[in-house]
Design an enzyme around this catalytic site. Structure first.
Site: not given
Ligand code: AMP
Length: 215
Positions: A13, A88, A127, A160, A171
């Site tokens: 994405k 989410r 990644r 990460r 996740r």
């Molecule tokens: P991402 O970079 O989108 O994979 O997000 C990394 C982490 O940030 C996720 O595993 C969540 O812990 C937190 N996070 C990001 N966006 C959200 C969201 N919309 N709602 C809740 N947690 C979020």
């Protein structure tokens, strides 16, 4: 154009959102990036969020909704945005609809990036992110020219913490439980277009462009 990109972690994405943002003059809003920046800056919200992120759990709705609404209200989102990683959960989707409605706006489209779970585990493990500028690489699909170094700024590339296999699996479970209902929410409102997020980055880009011209 106001878009949401939905899909499991590592579906690509962010990569496609960055490219589309440049191509169409839109602003990419990635809640994960905002939360990681806040954590790195040591703000109270960032440090609270970090404890959830490190174990692959979702940050509480009220925190993320506040962050997303604040970001979307800035001038650079007026001409359009791509939400990447938000909403989410169903309450987040409802809050987004309400916030847009208050401004007389609505989403144009939600693009769902479809990819199977084993591929997700493989991709997240490959990644790498630049510790200086945040550029994202993938040792399988988009390796850096020099191992461990960012092509753009020569910063160190790191994996990460939440891309370790056990955390990726956590996740994915969180994703199945919380984010699949979001997909249904948008499907019921006839906002959803699904694209196959497998294959080369370029192929996925073409599918995305096609999806954006054919609804
Ligand atoms: P991402 O970079 O989108 O994979 O997000 C990394 C982490 O940030 C996720 O595993 C969540 O812990 C937190 N996070 C990001 N966006 C959200 C969201 N919309 N709602 C809740 N947690 C979020």
């Amino acid at each position: 154009m106001r878009l949401v990109f939905l899909g499991p972690p590592g579906a690509g994405k962010g990569t496609q959102a960055k490219r589309l943002a440049v191509a169409r003059g839109l602003t990419q809003v990635a809640t994960g990036d905002i939360l990681r920046e806040s954590a790195a800056a040591g703000t109270a919200v960032g440090l609270e969020a970090k404890s959830f992120m490190d174990r692959g759990a979702l940050v509480p709705d009220e925190v993320v909704i506040r962050i997303a609404e604040e970001r979307l209200s800035r001038a650079d989102c007026r001409e359009g945005f791509i939400l990447d990683g938000f909403p989410r959960t169903r309450p987040q989707a409802e809050a987004l609809d309400m916030a847009l409605r208050r401004g007389g706006l609505s989403l144009d489209r939600v693009i769902y990036f479809d990819v199977d779970e084993e591929e997700v585990v493989r991709r997240n493990g490959a990644r790498l992110t630049c510790t200086r500028c945040g550029e994202v690489y993938n040792t399988l699909a988009r390796p850096p020219r020099l191992a461990g170094r960012c092509d753009k700024c020569s910063g160190d590339l790191k994996r990460r913490a939440d891309d370790e296999e056990a955390t990726v699996r956590a996740r994915l479970k969180v994703y199945r439980e919380n984010t699949d209902p979001v997909r249904k929410y948008y499907a019921q409102r006839a906002k959803l277009t699904e694209i196959q997020a497998v294959g080369e980055i370029e192929e996925i880009w073409h599918r995305l462009e096609e999806a954006l011209t054919s609804w």
